[in-house]
Motif scaffolding. Structure first.
Motif, PDB file in Angstrom:
ATOM      1  N   TYR A  31       0.225  21.029  48.226  1.00 12.28           N
ATOM      2  CA  TYR A  31      -0.755  19.801  47.778  1.00 12.28           C
ATOM      3  C   TYR A  31       0.109  18.390  47.883  1.00 12.28           C
ATOM      4  O   TYR A  31      -0.194  17.458  48.381  1.00 12.28           O
ATOM      5  CB  TYR A  31      -1.226  20.185  46.513  1.00 12.28           C
ATOM      6  CG  TYR A  31      -2.117  19.263  45.870  1.00 12.28           C
ATOM      7  CD1 TYR A  31      -2.913  18.475  46.762  1.00 12.28           C
ATOM      8  CD2 TYR A  31      -3.100  19.468  44.767  1.00 12.28           C
ATOM      9  CE1 TYR A  31      -3.992  17.570  46.169  1.00 12.28           C
ATOM     10  CE2 TYR A  31      -4.037  18.788  44.263  1.00 12.28           C
ATOM     11  CZ  TYR A  31      -4.550  18.099  45.033  1.00 12.28           C
ATOM     12  OH  TYR A  31      -5.597  16.984  44.591  1.00 12.28           O
ATOM     13  N   GLN A  32       1.256  18.591  47.323  1.00 15.15           N
ATOM     14  CA  GLN A  32       2.118  17.313  47.265  1.00 15.15           C
ATOM     15  C   GLN A  32       2.491  16.706  48.613  1.00 15.15           C
ATOM     16  O   GLN A  32       2.320  15.521  48.809  1.00 15.15           O
ATOM     17  CB  GLN A  32       3.358  17.452  46.475  1.00 15.15           C
ATOM     18  CG  GLN A  32       4.319  16.348  46.090  1.00 15.15           C
ATOM     19  CD  GLN A  32       5.399  16.752  45.177  1.00 15.15           C
ATOM     20  OE1 GLN A  32       4.925  16.847  44.002  1.00 15.15           O
ATOM     21  NE2 GLN A  32       6.538  16.286  45.373  1.00 15.15           N
ATOM     22  N   ALA A  33       2.857  17.709  49.293  1.00 14.73           N
ATOM     23  CA  ALA A  33       3.223  17.207  50.953  1.00 14.73           C
ATOM     24  C   ALA A  33       1.889  16.894  51.539  1.00 14.73           C
ATOM     25  O   ALA A  33       2.125  15.757  52.310  1.00 14.73           O
ATOM     26  CB  ALA A  33       3.724  18.526  51.714  1.00 14.73           C
ATOM     27  N   LYS A  34       0.659  17.501  51.418  1.00 12.47           N
ATOM     28  CA  LYS A  34      -0.445  17.009  51.953  1.00 12.47           C
ATOM     29  C   LYS A  34      -0.721  15.447  51.353  1.00 12.47           C
ATOM     30  O   LYS A  34      -0.999  14.472  52.077  1.00 12.47           O
ATOM     31  CB  LYS A  34      -1.680  17.869  51.325  1.00 12.47           C
ATOM     32  CG  LYS A  34      -3.093  17.369  51.937  1.00 12.47           C
ATOM     33  CD  LYS A  34      -3.848  18.480  51.488  1.00 12.47           C
ATOM     34  CE  LYS A  34      -5.352  18.215  52.023  1.00 12.47           C
ATOM     35  NZ  LYS A  34      -6.419  19.090  51.756  1.00 12.47           N
ATOM     36  N   LEU A  35      -0.558  15.097  50.020  1.00 12.68           N
ATOM     37  CA  LEU A  35      -0.853  13.847  49.589  1.00 12.68           C
ATOM     38  C   LEU A  35       0.133  13.153  50.188  1.00 12.68           C
ATOM     39  O   LEU A  35      -0.098  11.516  50.424  1.00 12.68           O
ATOM     40  CB  LEU A  35      -0.808  13.781  47.905  1.00 12.68           C
ATOM     41  CG  LEU A  35      -1.848  14.649  47.335  1.00 12.68           C
ATOM     42  CD1 LEU A  35      -1.835  14.636  45.748  1.00 12.68           C
ATOM     43  CD2 LEU A  35      -3.364  13.807  47.550  1.00 12.68           C
ATOM     44  N   HIS A  36       1.347  13.305  50.151  1.00 12.82           N
ATOM     45  CA  HIS A  36       2.389  12.285  50.613  1.00 12.82           C
ATOM     46  C   HIS A  36       2.226  12.151  52.171  1.00 12.82           C
ATOM     47  O   HIS A  36       2.404  10.935  52.403  1.00 12.82           O
ATOM     48  CB  HIS A  36       3.739  13.030  50.641  1.00 12.82           C
ATOM     49  CG  HIS A  36       4.637  12.826  49.243  1.00 12.82           C
ATOM     50  ND1 HIS A  36       4.761  11.562  48.994  1.00 12.82           N
ATOM     51  CD2 HIS A  36       5.211  13.457  48.591  1.00 12.82           C
ATOM     52  CE1 HIS A  36       5.624  11.537  47.820  1.00 12.82           C
ATOM     53  NE2 HIS A  36       5.751  12.802  47.446  1.00 12.82           N
ATOM     54  N   LYS A  37       1.501  12.780  52.894  1.00 15.40           N
ATOM     55  CA  LYS A  37       1.301  12.353  54.221  1.00 15.40           C
ATOM     56  C   LYS A  37       0.290  11.502  54.433  1.00 15.40           C
ATOM     57  O   LYS A  37       0.298  10.592  55.273  1.00 15.40           O
ATOM     58  CB  LYS A  37       0.999  13.602  54.965  1.00 15.40           C
ATOM     59  CG  LYS A  37       0.597  13.561  56.383  1.00 15.40           C
ATOM     60  CD  LYS A  37       0.588  14.805  57.165  1.00 15.40           C
ATOM     61  CE  LYS A  37       0.402  14.594  58.673  1.00 15.40           C
ATOM     62  NZ  LYS A  37      -0.048  16.197  59.146  1.00 15.40           N
ATOM     63  N   ILE A  38      -0.636  11.426  53.326  1.00 13.61           N
ATOM     64  CA  ILE A  38      -1.900  10.442  53.438  1.00 13.61           C
ATOM     65  C   ILE A  38      -1.408   9.107  52.834  1.00 13.61           C
ATOM     66  O   ILE A  38      -1.828   8.041  53.071  1.00 13.61           O
ATOM     67  CB  ILE A  38      -3.030  11.368  52.796  1.00 13.61           C
ATOM     68  CG1 ILE A  38      -3.458  12.504  53.472  1.00 13.61           C
ATOM     69  CG2 ILE A  38      -4.236  10.192  52.437  1.00 13.61           C
ATOM     70  CD1 ILE A  38      -4.510  13.065  52.551  1.00 13.61           C
ATOM     71  N   PHE A  39      -0.787   9.332  52.001  1.00 11.33           N
ATOM     72  CA  PHE A  39      -0.092   8.101  51.055  1.00 11.33           C
ATOM     73  C   PHE A  39       1.478   8.091  50.875  1.00 11.33           C
ATOM     74  O   PHE A  39       1.863   8.309  49.919  1.00 11.33           O
ATOM     75  CB  PHE A  39      -0.553   8.147  49.646  1.00 11.33           C
ATOM     76  CG  PHE A  39      -2.233   8.283  49.476  1.00 11.33           C
ATOM     77  CD1 PHE A  39      -3.113   7.133  49.699  1.00 11.33           C
ATOM     78  CD2 PHE A  39      -2.974   9.617  48.847  1.00 11.33           C
ATOM     79  CE1 PHE A  39      -4.534   7.514  49.599  1.00 11.33           C
ATOM     80  CE2 PHE A  39      -4.099   9.753  48.888  1.00 11.33           C
ATOM     81  CZ  PHE A  39      -5.254   8.673  49.252  1.00 11.33           C
ATOM     82  N   PRO A  40       2.011   7.729  52.102  1.00  8.81           N
ATOM     83  CA  PRO A  40       3.391   7.542  52.087  1.00  8.81           C
ATOM     84  C   PRO A  40       4.075   6.581  51.405  1.00  8.81           C
ATOM     85  O   PRO A  40       5.228   6.894  50.834  1.00  8.81           O
ATOM     86  CB  PRO A  40       3.781   7.410  53.956  1.00  8.81           C
ATOM     87  CG  PRO A  40       2.439   6.627  54.259  1.00  8.81           C
ATOM     88  CD  PRO A  40       1.209   7.291  53.335  1.00  8.81           C
TER      89      PRO A  40
END
Length: 299
Positions: free
Chosen positions: A150-159
């Motif tokens: 989940y954290q990786a998914k959010l990082h990809k969207i909000f780098p």
């Protein structure tokens, strides 16, 4: 928190929000995300966010914020009032997802499970805060599913954001605790004041959790053999589906049996790929075409 808009039409989602503090556009801010009502078979699921300047983390702790599940309804209401009154330093938004929307999402042809729905709702709320020009730097999220993924998914969207996704984040990070309280207050009020468009008359349907005796009684007593349940019920839940199978009239869709049957007078699709059995016509030589000569007999 005025839920009038949702009460007027509980079949659709509703976003409610407080004022954006001016200093949240100037100072670096942190944001917390949490939900309320993920497990119940009755009523909406609510996602909440709270955001405030990073410099005020200690001040937020003094509000007595904690995981909303550890507080009474009166305590949550009192703390939410503090959050709402502190509109010079704390902002909040809640997204109320109607049970009708949840059920339709989970039962549509292209499956949309509760985890995906939760992730997309959280992402949408972060985007709303950024659209308000909040100087957002840190995001803390109570996890849904695997926290690392989940954290990786959010990082990809909000780098550009520093993001932490963790289990029990509402009891670890005060700003997530604040979001948890906002979400729980919105759900408590919407469930308590639910207006049945189906003219259901019931005094107490319990917490909405499948194991609650009052909820079980409500589910058993308010099933219609033809129309199923009022829209207060998440009919995609296995609890509801099982009772519908037991007590409702079976529904048979005629076209279910016709999927593999070719209608009368309609050729099978294989016919379009069969070779032409007619003999090929030999093309005349140009000499015979120019002289308009035709073959009179075969030797």
């Amino acid at each position: 928190m005025d839920l009038t808009a949702f009460e007027q039409d509980t079949t659709v989602n509703c976003v409610l929000e407080g004022a954006v503090p001016a200093r949240c556009k100037e100072e670096p801010c942190c944001l917390g995300i949490d939900e309320a009502g993920r497990g119940p078979v009755l009523g909406p699921m609510v996602y909440g966010v709270c955001y405030s300047p990073v410099s005020l983390k200690d001040e937020i702790v003094k509000m007595g914020l904690a995981d909303s599940k550890t507080l009474t309804e009166d305590q949550r209401e009192a703390i939410f009032k503090k959050i709402d009154d502190a509109d010079d330093c704390i902002g909040w938004i809640v997204d109320v997802l109607s049970p009708n929307y949840i059920s339709n999402s989970m039962l549509r042809r292209c499956k949309y499970n509760l985890n995906e729905l939760s992730h997309d709702t959280a992402i949408g709320l972060i985007e709303k805060v950024l659209a308000k020009e909040v100087n957002l730097k840190e995001v803390f999220v109570d996890t849904v599913g695997d926290p690392d993924k989940y954290q990786a998914k959010l990082h990809k969207i909000f780098p550009d954001l520093e993001i932490v996704v963790a289990k029990k984040a509402d009891s670890t990070y005060p700003i997530v605790g604040a979001a948890s309280i906002c979400a729980k207050v919105a759900r408590d009020r919407s469930v308590r004041d639910w207006k049945f468009m189906e003219a259901v008359d019931v005094e107490n349907y319990g917490s909405g959790y499948p194991g609650d005796p009052l909820t079980k009684k409500f589910m058993s007593d308010n099933i219609d053999a033809i129309f199923g349940y009022p829209q207060f019920v998440r009919f995609s839940w296995s609890t509801a589906a099982k009772l519908l199978d037991e007590k409702a009239v079976p529904v048979h869709w005629e076209d279910d049996d016709d999927d593999d049957v070719t209608p009368v007078n309609q050729p099978a699709i294989s016919a379009f790929f069969q070779s032409n059995s007619r003999p090929a016509v030999q093309k005349k030589h140009a000499y015979f075409q120019d002289k308009a000569l035709t073959q009179m007999s075969t030797l």
